[in-house]
Design a protein around this motif. Sequence first.
Motif, short mmCIF file in Angstrom:
data_model
loop_
_atom_site.label_atom_id
_atom_site.label_comp_id
_atom_site.label_asym_id
_atom_site.label_seq_id
_atom_site.Cartn_x
_atom_site.Cartn_y
_atom_site.Cartn_z
N GLN A 143 -18.24 -56.29 -38.76
CA GLN A 143 -18.50 -55.27 -39.77
C GLN A 143 -18.16 -53.88 -39.25
N ILE A 144 -18.44 -53.62 -37.99
CA ILE A 144 -18.08 -52.32 -37.40
C ILE A 144 -16.57 -52.15 -37.39
N ILE A 150 -14.47 -53.52 -39.45
CA ILE A 150 -14.07 -53.30 -40.84
C ILE A 150 -14.31 -51.85 -41.25
N ASP A 151 -15.49 -51.33 -40.89
CA ASP A 151 -15.87 -49.98 -41.31
C ASP A 151 -15.13 -48.88 -40.57
N LYS A 152 -14.85 -49.07 -39.30
CA LYS A 152 -14.33 -47.99 -38.46
C LYS A 152 -12.82 -48.02 -38.24
N THR A 153 -12.15 -49.08 -38.66
CA THR A 153 -10.71 -49.16 -38.47
C THR A 153 -10.03 -49.41 -39.81
N LYS A 154 -8.73 -49.38 -39.78
CA LYS A 154 -7.96 -49.67 -40.99
C LYS A 154 -7.35 -51.07 -40.94
#
Length: 121
Positions: free
Chosen positions: A22-23, A25-29
């Motif tokens: 999830q991190i 997914i949220d922090k990268t493209k």
Amino acid sequence: MNIFIDFLKVFVCGGLLCVIAQIIIDKTKFTPARILVGFVVSGVVLTAFGLYEPFVDFAKSGATVPLSGFGYALAKGVQRAVAEKGLLGILTGGLAATAAGISAVILFAGSFALIFSSKEK
């Protein structure tokens, strides 16, 4: 009480793998497909270096159910098949080790596709 500790380890370790995803997914493209492939490849690489086996011994299904566990199963299948059949095992071991899971996915996906109709968002 021992079973409670086992359940807790499974839940926490599997949850941590999901939190990592999830991190990412949220922090990268990165696309979800790249993340999924990354987890499978990381399971294979960690297994090849002997680092995933101790994690599986500790976390049990908390380590084998997520996608990194699929990579672990592929790598262990190849290792076993190479030990039994030689280099031909490189081609057959991973599929033989994961055939039941792949078959279940195909069966359930086909069944749900027949039962339910897709809708556009």
